[in-house]
Scaffold this motif. Structure first.
Motif, PDB file in Angstrom:
ATOM      1  N   THR A 170      42.278  37.428  40.259  1.00 52.98           N
ATOM      2  CA  THR A 170      42.277  38.885  40.380  1.00 52.98           C
ATOM      3  C   THR A 170      41.044  39.255  41.183  1.00 52.98           C
ATOM      4  O   THR A 170      39.920  38.954  40.767  1.00 52.98           O
ATOM      5  N   LEU A 171      41.266  39.865  42.335  1.00 53.54           N
ATOM      6  CA  LEU A 171      40.166  40.188  43.249  1.00 53.54           C
ATOM      7  C   LEU A 171      39.756  41.650  43.141  1.00 53.54           C
ATOM      8  O   LEU A 171      40.586  42.533  42.922  1.00 53.54           O
ATOM      9  N   LEU A 221      31.249  42.393  48.767  1.00 51.98           N
ATOM     10  CA  LEU A 221      31.426  41.139  48.041  1.00 51.98           C
ATOM     11  C   LEU A 221      32.767  41.187  47.318  1.00 51.98           C
ATOM     12  O   LEU A 221      33.011  42.103  46.517  1.00 51.98           O
ATOM     13  N   THR A 222      33.623  40.215  47.617  1.00 53.56           N
ATOM     14  CA  THR A 222      34.907  40.093  46.943  1.00 53.56           C
ATOM     15  C   THR A 222      34.738  39.069  45.835  1.00 53.56           C
ATOM     16  O   THR A 222      34.326  37.937  46.090  1.00 53.56           O
ATOM     17  N   ARG A 223      35.040  39.495  44.614  1.00 55.26           N
ATOM     18  CA  ARG A 223      34.858  38.625  43.448  1.00 55.26           C
ATOM     19  C   ARG A 223      36.193  38.385  42.760  1.00 55.26           C
ATOM     20  O   ARG A 223      37.077  39.229  42.793  1.00 55.26           O
ATOM     21  N   ASN A 224      36.280  37.228  42.110  1.00 56.21           N
ATOM     22  CA  ASN A 224      37.460  36.938  41.289  1.00 56.21           C
ATOM     23  C   ASN A 224      37.209  37.424  39.857  1.00 56.21           C
ATOM     24  O   ASN A 224      36.156  38.014  39.560  1.00 56.21           O
ATOM     25  N   GLN A 225      38.163  37.160  38.979  1.00 61.39           N
ATOM     26  CA  GLN A 225      38.098  37.617  37.587  1.00 61.39           C
ATOM     27  C   GLN A 225      36.945  36.983  36.807  1.00 61.39           C
ATOM     28  O   GLN A 225      36.559  37.494  35.753  1.00 61.39           O
ATOM     29  N   LYS A 226      36.368  35.909  37.310  1.00 63.13           N
ATOM     30  CA  LYS A 226      35.216  35.275  36.663  1.00 63.13           C
ATOM     31  C   LYS A 226      33.900  35.820  37.219  1.00 63.13           C
ATOM     32  O   LYS A 226      32.833  35.286  36.936  1.00 63.13           O
ATOM     33  N   ASN A 227      33.999  36.842  38.069  1.00 62.95           N
ATOM     34  CA  ASN A 227      32.849  37.459  38.738  1.00 62.95           C
ATOM     35  C   ASN A 227      32.208  36.523  39.764  1.00 62.95           C
ATOM     36  O   ASN A 227      31.047  36.685  40.128  1.00 62.95           O
TER      37      ASN A 227
END
Length: 157
Positions: free
Chosen positions: A107-108, A134-140
């Motif tokens: 999840t971005l 900054l594009t982050r995933n669900q784990k930050n």
């Protein structure tokens, strides 16, 4: 879902409305395995983007979205809900990095920060904003870092 340090009346910001340090947060999107493969077939047909079994023996250790696919998803998030600039998001150059792969099911979300604002001397109707997204995933975890020079209109009159 756009948040900024100060609200704006019409939802779109001009260069004059921006401040160094101002932050914006996009909505989210879920990365789909079929979309990873479809994008790769059309634009980046490498085994680690097309086949999970083949990808396991690469440095990715499994299926990974193309960096260009991650960039495209980032752009969609910015346009839809992350960076409300008058006239759209008009790039004039930048630097991009993909410190870790984007995976199926991630999840971005994109967080952007205004780093610099420079009104044009020769064109008073516009200027340049330097923005780090900054594009982050669900784990930050950061999956993409983009620092871009954007042409932003100024309020006229």
């Amino acid at each position: 879902m756009t948040t900024a340090d100060e609200p704006h009346r019409d939802g779109r910001l001009y260069l004059d409305d921006l401040k160094v340090g101002q932050r914006f947060t996009s909505g989210t999107c879920v990365v789909d395995e079929a979309e990873i493969k479809a994008f790769a077939r059309q634009f980046d047909p490498q085994p680690f983007h097309l086949d999970d079994a083949a990808a396991r023996s690469t440095l990715f250790g499994g299926l990974a979205a193309s960096g260009w696919h991650t960039a495209a998803m980032t752009m969609k998030l910015l346009v839809d809900s992350g960076l409300p600039l008058e006239g759209g998001i008009l790039g004039a150059g930048g630097e991009i990095a993909w410190p870790r792969p984007t995976r199926p099911g991630d999840t971005l979300q994109v967080e952007s920060e205004v780093l610099e604002i420079t009104p044009s001397r020769s064109r008073p109707d516009r200027g340049v904003a330097v923005v780090r997204s900054l594009t982050r995933n669900q784990k930050n975890e950061v999956v993409q870092s983009l620092t871009s020079r954007l042409i932003v209109p100024r309020r006229v009159g």
